[in-house]
Design an enzyme around this catalytic site. Structure first.
Site, short mmCIF file in Angstrom:
data_model
loop_
_atom_site.label_atom_id
_atom_site.label_comp_id
_atom_site.label_asym_id
_atom_site.label_seq_id
_atom_site.Cartn_x
_atom_site.Cartn_y
_atom_site.Cartn_z
N ASN A 1 -6.63 6.97 -3.33
CA ASN A 1 -5.62 8.03 -3.45
C ASN A 1 -4.29 7.40 -3.85
O ASN A 1 -3.97 6.30 -3.41
CB ASN A 1 -5.46 8.73 -2.08
N HIS B 1 -0.31 7.95 -3.45
CA HIS B 1 0.60 8.71 -2.58
C HIS B 1 2.03 8.25 -2.86
O HIS B 1 2.29 7.04 -2.94
CB HIS B 1 0.24 8.44 -1.12
N SER C 1 2.09 4.26 -3.27
CA SER C 1 1.00 3.42 -2.76
C SER C 1 -0.32 3.95 -3.28
O SER C 1 -0.52 5.15 -3.39
CB SER C 1 0.95 3.49 -1.22
N ASP D 1 -3.68 9.91 4.62
CA ASP D 1 -2.76 8.91 4.06
C ASP D 1 -2.69 7.64 4.92
O ASP D 1 -1.68 6.93 4.91
CB ASP D 1 -1.34 9.50 3.90
#
Ligand code: GAR
Length: 221
Positions: A110, A112, A139, A148
């Site tokens: 992911n 973020h 990140s 997250d």
């Protein structure tokens, strides 16, 4: 170039990070084969980008499912059916069910917009400004059941200036995101990165002690 890595991209919005991946592939810098772009929003720009690039797409409406888990199960079934080896969350704004995603831990990343572990969740630019931070960033991390909260692979940093507002900061950071995500996917495609035991990020078989840093457009230990 390594054998192209089959990726599925999940996106809820305009899809500029997807566009960055496709552009890097076009330039011959990234060995990926996008096999699916999936969204929870029929109107997502990411779907239009994928259609234009002849990538299979699917839009699933969360309201069509009795339970959140049913949506997630359908989504992951479609991703598995696509033959994807890696799932890239690129602006996918739904929380995924921990049990459903578990088989993909180590094969799902992911991006973020914060220097994790700072500012999980939403409104990261505003929160960085309100906190008086002098530095902000993005990140890329492996996705785990913790929102997250998965192991961070790499980060890009930007200085916050006194003139910044939420929009200017988001826009400046986005340009770094567009280099960070392809750089990480490149090293995954080259089989240089993996999630090791005890949730440690492994580079060339050695555990990282800190996230990689994006300098210019290259990752550095
Ligand atoms: C990006 O800034 C990404 O970091 C963020 O959404 C934006 C998507 O932009 N992701 C999250 O906030 C995930 N929690 P895009 O649709 O243009 O790629």
């Amino acid at each position: 170039m390594p054998t192209p890595l089959r990726i599925a991209v999940l996106a809820s919005g305009r899809g500029s990070n997807l566009a960055a991946l496709l552009a890097a592939r076009e330039r011959g810098e990234l060995a990926i084969e996008p096999v699916l772009v999936a969204s929870d929003k029929q109107s997502a720009g990411a779907l239009r980008l994928a259609e234009a690039a002849n990538i299979p797409t699917v839009a699933l409406n969360p309201r069509s499912y009795a339970q959140r888990r049913d949506f997630d199960a359908d989504l992951f079934t479609r991703v598995a059916d696509s033959g994807a080896e890696l799932i890239v969350l690129a602006g996918f704004m739904r929380i995924l069910d921990g049990d459903t995603l578990r088989p993909w831990v180590g094969r799902m990343i992911n991006i973020h917009p914060s220097l994790l572990p700072k500012y999980r969740g939403l409104h990261t630019h505003r929160r960085a400004l309100e906190a008086g931070d002098t530095e902000h960033g993005a990140s890329v991390h492996y996705v785990t059941a913790e929102l997250d909260g998965g192991p961070v692979i790499a980060q890009a940093r930007v200085a916050i200036t006194p003139q910044d507002d939420e929009d200017s900061l988001a826009q400046r950071l986005l340009a770094h995101e567009h280099r960070l995500l392809p750089a990480v996917v490149d090293w995954i495609a080259r089989r240089r990165l993996a999630l090791g035991e005890a949730d440690r990020v492994m580079l060339d078989g050695v555990a990282l002690s800190a996230p990689l840093r994006l300098l210019d457009r290259h990752l550095q230990v």
